[in-house]
Write a protein that holds these residues in place. Structure first.
Motif, PDB file in Angstrom:
ATOM      1  N   PHE A   1       0.893  -1.317   0.077  1.00 39.95           N
ATOM      2  CA  PHE A   1      -0.097   0.015   0.193  1.00 39.95           C
ATOM      3  C   PHE A   1       0.839   1.243   0.120  1.00 39.95           C
ATOM      4  O   PHE A   1       0.731   2.281  -0.631  1.00 39.95           O
ATOM      5  N   ALA A   2       1.966   1.208   0.671  1.00 39.29           N
ATOM      6  CA  ALA A   2       2.779   2.373   0.942  1.00 39.29           C
ATOM      7  C   ALA A   2       3.545   2.677  -0.444  1.00 39.29           C
ATOM      8  O   ALA A   2       3.464   3.848  -0.812  1.00 39.29           O
ATOM      9  N   PHE A   3       3.800   1.741  -1.189  1.00 39.41           N
ATOM     10  CA  PHE A   3       4.885   1.787  -2.290  1.00 39.41           C
ATOM     11  C   PHE A   3       4.053   2.067  -3.334  1.00 39.41           C
ATOM     12  O   PHE A   3       4.240   2.486  -4.515  1.00 39.41           O
ATOM     13  N   ARG A   4       2.592   1.551  -3.418  1.00 37.05           N
ATOM     14  CA  ARG A   4       1.671   1.717  -4.674  1.00 37.05           C
ATOM     15  C   ARG A   4       1.451   3.244  -4.975  1.00 37.05           C
ATOM     16  O   ARG A   4       1.525   3.783  -6.361  1.00 37.05           O
ATOM     17  N   GLN A   5       1.320   4.170  -4.210  1.00 37.86           N
ATOM     18  CA  GLN A   5       0.798   5.366  -4.186  1.00 37.86           C
ATOM     19  C   GLN A   5       2.015   6.161  -4.986  1.00 37.86           C
ATOM     20  O   GLN A   5       1.513   6.810  -6.036  1.00 37.86           O
ATOM     21  N   PRO A   6       3.155   6.350  -4.565  1.00 37.77           N
ATOM     22  CA  PRO A   6       4.273   7.064  -5.186  1.00 37.77           C
ATOM     23  C   PRO A   6       4.714   6.555  -6.440  1.00 37.77           C
ATOM     24  O   PRO A   6       5.524   7.347  -7.035  1.00 37.77           O
ATOM     25  N   SER A   7       4.389   5.090  -6.741  1.00 40.40           N
ATOM     26  CA  SER A   7       5.018   4.594  -7.990  1.00 40.40           C
ATOM     27  C   SER A   7       4.388   5.309  -9.436  1.00 40.40           C
ATOM     28  O   SER A   7       3.295   5.339  -9.273  1.00 40.40           O
ATOM     29  N   ARG A   8       5.227   5.492 -10.171  1.00 39.24           N
ATOM     30  CA  ARG A   8       4.923   6.464 -11.469  1.00 39.24           C
ATOM     31  C   ARG A   8       4.736   5.414 -12.504  1.00 39.24           C
ATOM     32  O   ARG A   8       3.915   5.350 -13.538  1.00 39.24           O
ATOM     33  N   ARG A   9       5.352   4.117 -12.603  1.00 37.44           N
ATOM     34  CA  ARG A   9       4.987   3.186 -13.565  1.00 37.44           C
ATOM     35  C   ARG A   9       4.010   2.241 -13.305  1.00 37.44           C
ATOM     36  O   ARG A   9       4.000   1.745 -12.292  1.00 37.44           O
ATOM     37  N   LEU A  10       3.066   1.901 -14.328  1.00 40.74           N
ATOM     38  CA  LEU A  10       2.169   1.177 -14.129  1.00 40.74           C
ATOM     39  C   LEU A  10       2.243  -0.227 -13.750  1.00 40.74           C
ATOM     40  O   LEU A  10       1.694  -0.907 -12.820  1.00 40.74           O
ATOM     41  N   ALA A  11       3.405  -0.841 -14.379  1.00 41.83           N
ATOM     42  CA  ALA A  11       3.800  -2.301 -13.910  1.00 41.83           C
ATOM     43  C   ALA A  11       4.165  -2.373 -12.383  1.00 41.83           C
ATOM     44  O   ALA A  11       3.697  -3.300 -11.693  1.00 41.83           O
ATOM     45  N   ARG A  12       4.783  -1.159 -11.706  1.00 38.20           N
ATOM     46  CA  ARG A  12       5.018  -1.277 -10.231  1.00 38.20           C
ATOM     47  C   ARG A  12       3.754  -1.141  -9.840  1.00 38.20           C
ATOM     48  O   ARG A  12       3.655  -1.840  -8.523  1.00 38.20           O
ATOM     49  N   ARG A  13       2.944  -0.093  -9.860  1.00 38.86           N
ATOM     50  CA  ARG A  13       1.555   0.192  -9.327  1.00 38.86           C
ATOM     51  C   ARG A  13       0.788  -1.210  -9.397  1.00 38.86           C
ATOM     52  O   ARG A  13       0.165  -1.586  -8.403  1.00 38.86           O
ATOM     53  N   ARG A  14       0.881  -1.963 -10.426  1.00 42.76           N
ATOM     54  CA  ARG A  14       0.111  -3.179 -10.363  1.00 42.76           C
ATOM     55  C   ARG A  14       0.734  -4.441  -9.336  1.00 42.76           C
ATOM     56  O   ARG A  14      -0.104  -5.020  -8.927  1.00 42.76           O
ATOM     57  N   LEU A  15       2.112  -4.346  -9.358  1.00 44.66           N
ATOM     58  CA  LEU A  15       2.667  -5.324  -8.670  1.00 44.66           C
ATOM     59  C   LEU A  15       2.465  -4.909  -7.202  1.00 44.66           C
ATOM     60  O   LEU A  15       1.972  -5.807  -6.540  1.00 44.66           O
ATOM     61  N   TYR A  16       2.795  -3.920  -6.751  1.00 46.85           N
ATOM     62  CA  TYR A  16       2.366  -3.252  -5.307  1.00 46.85           C
ATOM     63  C   TYR A  16       0.845  -3.544  -4.875  1.00 46.85           C
ATOM     64  O   TYR A  16       0.692  -3.940  -3.852  1.00 46.85           O
ATOM     65  N   GLY A  17       0.161  -2.976  -5.958  1.00 43.59           N
ATOM     66  CA  GLY A  17      -1.539  -3.432  -5.510  1.00 43.59           C
ATOM     67  C   GLY A  17      -1.709  -4.819  -5.389  1.00 43.59           C
ATOM     68  O   GLY A  17      -2.496  -5.041  -4.529  1.00 43.59           O
ATOM     69  N   ALA A  18      -1.294  -5.511  -6.206  1.00 43.11           N
ATOM     70  CA  ALA A  18      -1.366  -7.148  -6.163  1.00 43.11           C
ATOM     71  C   ALA A  18      -1.049  -7.415  -4.756  1.00 43.11           C
ATOM     72  O   ALA A  18      -1.643  -8.154  -3.966  1.00 43.11           O
ATOM     73  N   VAL A  19       0.313  -6.985  -4.303  1.00 40.18           N
ATOM     74  CA  VAL A  19       0.799  -7.523  -2.992  1.00 40.18           C
ATOM     75  C   VAL A  19      -0.033  -7.223  -2.151  1.00 40.18           C
ATOM     76  O   VAL A  19      -0.422  -7.716  -0.861  1.00 40.18           O
ATOM     77  N   PHE A  20      -0.571  -5.816  -2.105  1.00 41.02           N
ATOM     78  CA  PHE A  20      -1.291  -5.267  -0.967  1.00 41.02           C
ATOM     79  C   PHE A  20      -2.787  -6.076  -0.998  1.00 41.02           C
ATOM     80  O   PHE A  20      -3.162  -6.348  -0.006  1.00 41.02           O
ATOM     81  N   ALA A  21      -3.153  -6.331  -2.066  1.00 39.15           N
ATOM     82  CA  ALA A  21      -4.580  -6.999  -2.018  1.00 39.15           C
ATOM     83  C   ALA A  21      -4.562  -8.304  -1.598  1.00 39.15           C
ATOM     84  O   ALA A  21      -5.454  -8.723  -0.823  1.00 39.15           O
ATOM     85  N   VAL A  22      -3.723  -9.240  -2.123  1.00 40.23           N
ATOM     86  CA  VAL A  22      -3.538 -10.598  -1.662  1.00 40.23           C
ATOM     87  C   VAL A  22      -3.268 -10.656  -0.370  1.00 40.23           C
ATOM     88  O   VAL A  22      -3.716 -11.602   0.375  1.00 40.23           O
ATOM     89  N   ALA A  23      -2.375  -9.943   0.286  1.00 43.95           N
ATOM     90  CA  ALA A  23      -2.140 -10.131   1.457  1.00 43.95           C
ATOM     91  C   ALA A  23      -3.257  -9.517   2.422  1.00 43.95           C
ATOM     92  O   ALA A  23      -3.377 -10.036   3.543  1.00 43.95           O
ATOM     93  N   SER A  24      -4.022  -8.683   2.002  1.00 44.68           N
ATOM     94  CA  SER A  24      -5.238  -8.256   2.912  1.00 44.68           C
ATOM     95  C   SER A  24      -6.242  -9.466   3.004  1.00 44.68           C
ATOM     96  O   SER A  24      -7.051  -9.310   3.957  1.00 44.68           O
TER      97      SER A  24
END
Length: 344
Positions: A102-125
Protein backbone atom coordinates in the motif's frame (compact mmCIF):
# COMPACT_ATOMS: atom_id res chain seq x y z
CA UNK A 1 -10.66 -11.04 39.97
CA UNK A 2 -7.80 -9.07 38.38
CA UNK A 3 -7.17 -11.94 35.96
CA UNK A 4 -10.81 -11.82 34.83
CA UNK A 5 -10.53 -8.06 34.28
CA UNK A 6 -7.40 -8.51 32.17
CA UNK A 7 -9.15 -11.26 30.19
CA UNK A 8 -12.02 -8.88 29.45
CA UNK A 9 -9.49 -6.23 28.33
CA UNK A 10 -7.89 -8.79 26.03
CA UNK A 11 -11.24 -9.70 24.51
CA UNK A 12 -12.20 -6.06 23.98
CA UNK A 13 -8.83 -5.36 22.34
CA UNK A 14 -9.43 -8.30 19.99
CA UNK A 15 -12.89 -6.96 19.15
CA UNK A 16 -11.42 -3.50 18.47
CA UNK A 17 -8.79 -4.97 16.14
CA UNK A 18 -11.39 -7.11 14.37
CA UNK A 19 -13.41 -3.96 13.63
CA UNK A 20 -10.67 -1.41 12.92
CA UNK A 21 -8.14 -3.68 11.26
CA UNK A 22 -10.93 -5.66 9.62
CA UNK A 23 -12.17 -2.56 7.82
CA UNK A 24 -8.72 -2.05 6.28
CA UNK A 25 -8.41 -5.70 5.27
CA UNK A 26 -11.84 -5.44 3.68
CA UNK A 27 -10.72 -2.47 1.60
CA UNK A 28 -7.88 -4.65 0.31
CA UNK A 29 -10.37 -7.41 -0.54
CA UNK A 30 -12.37 -5.02 -2.74
CA UNK A 31 -9.13 -3.76 -4.26
CA UNK A 32 -8.37 -7.35 -5.26
CA UNK A 33 -11.81 -7.90 -6.82
CA UNK A 34 -12.15 -4.48 -8.48
CA UNK A 35 -11.06 -5.76 -11.90
CA UNK A 36 -8.51 -4.55 -14.41
CA UNK A 37 -6.72 -1.22 -14.49
CA UNK A 38 -9.51 0.64 -16.28
CA UNK A 39 -12.49 -1.06 -14.67
CA UNK A 40 -11.03 -0.88 -11.17
CA UNK A 41 -9.67 2.66 -11.43
CA UNK A 42 -12.54 4.38 -9.62
CA UNK A 43 -12.94 1.87 -6.76
CA UNK A 44 -9.18 1.84 -6.17
CA UNK A 45 -9.10 5.63 -6.21
CA UNK A 46 -11.66 5.67 -3.40
CA UNK A 47 -9.84 2.95 -1.46
CA UNK A 48 -6.57 4.90 -1.59
CA UNK A 49 -8.19 8.17 -0.52
CA UNK A 50 -10.25 6.57 2.25
CA UNK A 51 -7.43 4.53 3.78
CA UNK A 52 -4.49 6.90 3.45
CA UNK A 53 -5.05 9.03 6.59
CA UNK A 54 -5.91 6.25 9.08
CA UNK A 55 -4.74 2.82 7.90
CA UNK A 56 -1.59 2.70 10.04
CA UNK A 57 -3.29 3.52 13.34
CA UNK A 58 -5.61 0.50 13.31
CA UNK A 59 -2.77 -1.86 14.21
CA UNK A 60 -2.51 -0.20 17.62
CA UNK A 61 -5.19 -2.63 18.82
CA UNK A 62 -3.10 -5.59 17.70
CA UNK A 63 -0.26 -4.24 19.85
CA UNK A 64 -2.66 -4.13 22.80
CA UNK A 65 -3.63 -7.76 22.15
CA UNK A 66 -0.02 -8.97 22.03
CA UNK A 67 1.13 -6.98 25.08
CA UNK A 68 -1.83 -8.05 27.22
CA UNK A 69 -1.49 -11.69 26.19
CA UNK A 70 2.27 -11.80 26.65
CA UNK A 71 2.32 -9.96 29.99
CA UNK A 72 -0.96 -11.01 31.55
CA UNK A 73 -1.23 -14.60 30.31
CA UNK A 74 2.28 -15.84 29.45
CA UNK A 75 1.20 -19.48 29.46
CA UNK A 76 -1.50 -18.69 26.89
CA UNK A 77 1.01 -16.78 24.77
CA UNK A 78 3.48 -19.66 24.84
CA UNK A 79 0.79 -22.26 24.14
CA UNK A 80 -0.79 -20.45 21.20
CA UNK A 81 2.40 -19.28 19.53
CA UNK A 82 4.09 -22.67 19.91
CA UNK A 83 1.21 -24.59 18.38
CA UNK A 84 0.17 -21.95 15.83
CA UNK A 85 3.51 -20.51 14.77
CA UNK A 86 2.99 -21.27 11.06
CA UNK A 87 -0.42 -19.57 10.49
CA UNK A 88 0.58 -16.69 12.76
CA UNK A 89 3.89 -16.28 10.91
CA UNK A 90 2.03 -16.25 7.58
CA UNK A 91 -0.37 -13.66 8.98
CA UNK A 92 2.53 -11.51 10.21
CA UNK A 93 4.20 -11.77 6.82
CA UNK A 94 0.91 -10.73 5.23
CA UNK A 95 0.72 -7.65 7.46
CA UNK A 96 4.22 -6.56 6.46
CA UNK A 97 3.71 -7.17 2.75
CA UNK A 98 0.30 -5.53 2.85
CA UNK A 99 1.68 -2.36 4.42
CA UNK A 100 4.61 -2.25 2.02
CA UNK A 101 2.37 -2.78 -0.99
CA UNK A 102 0.00 0.00 0.00
CA UNK A 103 2.82 2.41 0.86
CA UNK A 104 4.75 1.85 -2.37
CA UNK A 105 1.78 1.75 -4.73
CA UNK A 106 0.77 5.38 -4.39
CA UNK A 107 4.11 7.08 -5.20
CA UNK A 108 4.98 4.63 -8.00
CA UNK A 109 4.83 6.23 -11.44
CA UNK A 110 5.20 3.13 -13.60
CA UNK A 111 2.02 1.17 -14.24
CA UNK A 112 3.80 -2.20 -13.93
CA UNK A 113 5.08 -1.34 -10.46
CA UNK A 114 1.72 0.02 -9.35
CA UNK A 115 0.12 -3.23 -10.44
CA UNK A 116 2.73 -5.30 -8.62
CA UNK A 117 2.48 -3.36 -5.37
CA UNK A 118 -1.29 -3.27 -5.65
CA UNK A 119 -1.43 -7.04 -6.10
CA UNK A 120 0.79 -7.57 -3.04
CA UNK A 121 -1.43 -5.24 -0.98
CA UNK A 122 -4.66 -6.89 -2.13
CA UNK A 123 -3.61 -10.54 -1.82
CA UNK A 124 -2.04 -9.96 1.60
CA UNK A 125 -5.29 -8.28 2.73
CA UNK A 126 -7.08 -11.59 2.15
CA UNK A 127 -4.39 -13.98 3.34
CA UNK A 128 -3.82 -12.22 6.68
CA UNK A 129 -7.36 -12.36 8.12
CA UNK A 130 -7.77 -15.94 6.88
CA UNK A 131 -4.77 -17.22 8.83
CA UNK A 132 -5.68 -15.16 11.89
CA UNK A 133 -9.16 -16.64 11.79
CA UNK A 134 -7.76 -20.14 11.27
CA UNK A 135 -5.57 -19.75 14.37
CA UNK A 136 -8.56 -18.59 16.42
CA UNK A 137 -10.57 -21.54 15.13
CA UNK A 138 -7.86 -23.93 16.25
CA UNK A 139 -7.99 -22.47 19.75
CA UNK A 140 -11.81 -22.53 19.85
CA UNK A 141 -11.93 -26.17 18.76
CA UNK A 142 -9.74 -27.22 21.67
CA UNK A 143 -6.94 -28.58 19.50
CA UNK A 144 -4.38 -26.50 21.37
CA UNK A 145 -3.27 -27.35 24.89
CA UNK A 146 -0.24 -26.70 27.06
CA UNK A 147 2.65 -28.55 25.48
CA UNK A 148 0.93 -29.08 22.13
CA UNK A 149 3.47 -29.23 19.33
CA UNK A 150 2.91 -27.41 16.07
CA UNK A 151 0.98 -29.50 13.55
CA UNK A 152 -1.27 -28.96 10.58
CA UNK A 153 -4.23 -30.40 12.50
CA UNK A 154 -4.06 -27.51 14.97
CA UNK A 155 -5.15 -25.00 12.33
CA UNK A 156 -6.15 -27.06 9.26
CA UNK A 157 -9.45 -28.44 10.54
CA UNK A 158 -13.15 -27.74 9.91
CA UNK A 159 -13.51 -25.11 12.63
CA UNK A 160 -10.32 -23.31 11.58
CA UNK A 161 -11.39 -23.33 7.94
CA UNK A 162 -14.79 -21.84 8.74
CA UNK A 163 -13.31 -19.25 11.11
CA UNK A 164 -10.82 -18.26 8.40
CA UNK A 165 -13.49 -17.91 5.72
CA UNK A 166 -15.75 -16.04 8.12
CA UNK A 167 -12.90 -13.65 8.97
CA UNK A 168 -12.35 -12.83 5.28
CA UNK A 169 -16.08 -12.35 4.65
CA UNK A 170 -16.42 -10.17 7.74
CA UNK A 171 -13.58 -7.90 6.70
CA UNK A 172 -15.10 -7.60 3.21
CA UNK A 173 -18.42 -6.64 4.80
CA UNK A 174 -16.88 -3.97 7.05
CA UNK A 175 -14.75 -2.59 4.24
CA UNK A 176 -17.73 -2.26 1.89
CA UNK A 177 -19.88 -0.54 4.53
CA UNK A 178 -17.21 2.04 5.35
CA UNK A 179 -16.34 2.59 1.69
CA UNK A 180 -20.01 3.26 0.96
CA UNK A 181 -19.94 6.10 3.46
CA UNK A 182 -16.61 7.33 2.10
CA UNK A 183 -18.05 7.38 -1.42
CA UNK A 184 -20.75 9.72 -0.22
CA UNK A 185 -18.18 11.86 1.60
CA UNK A 186 -16.04 12.15 -1.52
CA UNK A 187 -19.14 12.97 -3.61
CA UNK A 188 -18.94 9.83 -5.75
CA UNK A 189 -22.58 8.69 -6.17
CA UNK A 190 -21.63 5.91 -8.59
CA UNK A 191 -19.44 4.33 -5.91
CA UNK A 192 -22.15 4.65 -3.27
CA UNK A 193 -24.23 2.13 -5.19
CA UNK A 194 -21.15 0.11 -6.14
CA UNK A 195 -20.00 -0.52 -2.58
CA UNK A 196 -23.50 -0.49 -1.08
CA UNK A 197 -24.49 -3.50 -3.20
CA UNK A 198 -21.31 -5.29 -2.25
CA UNK A 199 -21.93 -4.55 1.42
CA UNK A 200 -25.37 -6.21 1.23
CA UNK A 201 -23.99 -9.21 -0.64
CA UNK A 202 -21.12 -9.66 1.79
CA UNK A 203 -23.51 -9.35 4.74
CA UNK A 204 -25.54 -12.20 3.25
CA UNK A 205 -22.36 -14.27 2.85
CA UNK A 206 -21.36 -13.53 6.45
CA UNK A 207 -24.79 -14.67 7.65
CA UNK A 208 -24.62 -17.93 5.70
CA UNK A 209 -21.06 -18.64 6.85
CA UNK A 210 -22.02 -17.88 10.46
CA UNK A 211 -24.80 -20.47 10.29
CA UNK A 212 -22.46 -23.06 8.74
CA UNK A 213 -19.81 -22.24 11.36
CA UNK A 214 -22.42 -22.84 14.06
CA UNK A 215 -23.20 -26.28 12.64
CA UNK A 216 -19.49 -27.15 12.44
CA UNK A 217 -18.88 -25.85 15.96
CA UNK A 218 -21.71 -28.00 17.30
CA UNK A 219 -19.83 -31.12 16.17
CA UNK A 220 -16.22 -29.96 16.43
CA UNK A 221 -16.24 -27.71 19.50
CA UNK A 222 -19.11 -28.66 21.84
CA UNK A 223 -17.93 -26.46 24.71
CA UNK A 224 -17.98 -23.31 22.57
CA UNK A 225 -21.31 -24.35 21.01
CA UNK A 226 -22.84 -24.70 24.47
CA UNK A 227 -21.48 -21.26 25.42
CA UNK A 228 -22.92 -19.67 22.28
CA UNK A 229 -26.38 -21.05 23.05
CA UNK A 230 -26.49 -20.17 26.75
CA UNK A 231 -25.86 -17.19 29.03
CA UNK A 232 -23.80 -14.20 27.95
CA UNK A 233 -22.64 -15.97 24.81
CA UNK A 234 -26.23 -16.31 23.61
CA UNK A 235 -26.94 -12.69 24.59
CA UNK A 236 -24.18 -11.35 22.36
CA UNK A 237 -25.22 -13.71 19.55
CA UNK A 238 -28.68 -12.12 19.72
CA UNK A 239 -27.10 -8.64 19.74
CA UNK A 240 -25.11 -9.56 16.63
CA UNK A 241 -28.31 -10.81 14.98
CA UNK A 242 -30.18 -7.59 15.77
CA UNK A 243 -27.25 -5.50 14.49
CA UNK A 244 -27.22 -7.60 11.29
CA UNK A 245 -30.91 -6.91 10.69
CA UNK A 246 -30.46 -3.19 11.42
CA UNK A 247 -27.52 -3.01 9.00
CA UNK A 248 -29.51 -4.74 6.26
CA UNK A 249 -32.33 -2.21 6.70
CA UNK A 250 -30.04 0.84 6.80
CA UNK A 251 -27.72 -0.03 3.90
CA UNK A 252 -30.21 0.65 1.05
CA UNK A 253 -30.82 4.10 2.49
CA UNK A 254 -28.40 7.01 2.50
CA UNK A 255 -25.18 5.70 4.10
CA UNK A 256 -24.09 7.43 7.26
CA UNK A 257 -22.80 6.99 10.78
CA UNK A 258 -25.65 4.78 11.93
CA UNK A 259 -24.97 1.99 9.45
CA UNK A 260 -21.28 2.07 10.35
CA UNK A 261 -22.17 1.67 14.02
CA UNK A 262 -24.50 -1.25 13.35
CA UNK A 263 -21.88 -2.92 11.14
CA UNK A 264 -19.28 -2.57 13.88
CA UNK A 265 -21.91 -3.92 16.29
CA UNK A 266 -22.25 -7.07 14.19
CA UNK A 267 -18.53 -7.85 14.30
CA UNK A 268 -17.79 -6.70 17.85
CA UNK A 269 -20.75 -8.65 19.26
CA UNK A 270 -19.70 -11.79 17.41
CA UNK A 271 -16.16 -11.60 18.78
CA UNK A 272 -17.39 -10.97 22.32
CA UNK A 273 -19.89 -13.83 21.98
CA UNK A 274 -17.00 -16.17 21.12
CA UNK A 275 -15.02 -14.95 24.15
CA UNK A 276 -17.99 -15.36 26.49
CA UNK A 277 -18.70 -18.82 25.07
CA UNK A 278 -15.22 -20.04 26.08
CA UNK A 279 -15.58 -19.08 29.74
CA UNK A 280 -13.91 -19.94 32.04
CA UNK A 281 -11.35 -21.17 29.53
CA UNK A 282 -8.89 -19.23 27.43
CA UNK A 283 -8.18 -22.49 25.58
CA UNK A 284 -11.13 -24.89 25.78
CA UNK A 285 -11.05 -27.11 27.76
CA UNK A 286 -7.51 -27.23 29.05
CA UNK A 287 -6.43 -23.75 30.13
CA UNK A 288 -8.57 -21.54 32.35
CA UNK A 289 -8.14 -17.82 32.95
CA UNK A 290 -6.80 -18.52 36.44
CA UNK A 291 -4.33 -21.18 35.24
CA UNK A 292 -2.91 -18.96 32.49
CA UNK A 293 -2.69 -15.75 34.53
CA UNK A 294 0.64 -14.24 35.47
CA UNK A 295 1.73 -13.12 38.96
CA UNK A 296 -0.86 -11.01 40.85
CA UNK A 297 1.49 -8.01 41.08
CA UNK A 298 2.12 -8.18 37.33
CA UNK A 299 -1.62 -8.28 36.61
CA UNK A 300 -2.26 -5.29 38.85
CA UNK A 301 0.37 -3.16 37.14
CA UNK A 302 -0.77 -4.37 33.73
CA UNK A 303 -4.32 -3.25 34.50
CA UNK A 304 -3.07 0.20 35.59
CA UNK A 305 -0.77 0.64 32.58
CA UNK A 306 -3.47 -0.56 30.16
CA UNK A 307 -6.00 1.86 31.62
CA UNK A 308 -3.56 4.77 31.33
CA UNK A 309 -2.72 3.74 27.75
CA UNK A 310 -6.40 3.60 26.83
CA UNK A 311 -7.00 7.05 28.32
CA UNK A 312 -4.22 8.38 26.09
CA UNK A 313 -4.87 6.36 22.93
CA UNK A 314 -8.66 6.26 22.63
CA UNK A 315 -9.22 10.08 22.57
CA UNK A 316 -6.41 10.44 20.01
CA UNK A 317 -7.88 7.71 17.78
CA UNK A 318 -11.37 9.18 18.07
CA UNK A 319 -10.03 12.62 17.14
CA UNK A 320 -8.19 11.13 14.15
CA UNK A 321 -11.34 9.41 12.88
CA UNK A 322 -13.38 12.58 13.44
CA UNK A 323 -10.91 14.70 11.49
CA UNK A 324 -10.86 12.12 8.71
CA UNK A 325 -14.63 11.81 8.37
CA UNK A 326 -15.00 15.61 8.35
CA UNK A 327 -12.49 16.01 5.54
CA UNK A 328 -9.80 17.68 7.65
CA UNK A 329 -7.01 15.29 6.62
CA UNK A 330 -7.00 15.71 2.85
CA UNK A 331 -3.64 15.73 1.13
CA UNK A 332 -2.27 19.03 -0.14
CA UNK A 333 -2.54 19.51 -3.86
CA UNK A 334 0.48 20.28 -6.03
CA UNK A 335 -0.76 23.86 -6.37
CA UNK A 336 -0.98 24.28 -2.59
CA UNK A 337 2.49 22.84 -2.15
CA UNK A 338 3.79 25.23 -4.77
CA UNK A 339 2.20 28.18 -3.01
CA UNK A 340 3.80 27.14 0.25
CA UNK A 341 7.22 26.96 -1.38
CA UNK A 342 6.72 30.37 -2.93
CA UNK A 343 5.91 31.93 0.41
CA UNK A 344 9.08 30.45 1.89
Amino acid sequence: MTADLIAVMLLLAMAAYACAGGTDYGAGFWDLTAGGAERGKRPRWLIDHAMAPVWEVNNVWLIFVLVIMWTGFPTLFQTVFSAMWLPLALAAMGMVLRGAGFAFRQPSRRLARRRLYGAVFAVASVVTPFFLGAAVGGVASGRVARGTEASADAWANPTSLMFGLLAVATTAFLGAVFLTGDARRFDAPDLVGYFGGRALCSLAVVTVLAVITGVVTHEDSPHVWHGLTHGLGLFFVVVAGVATLATALLLPRTPGTRVRLTAVGVVASAVIAWGMAQRPYLVPTSLTVADAAGAPATLTWLAIVTLVALLLVVPAVVLLYWLDTHGELQELTDAELGEGSGEG
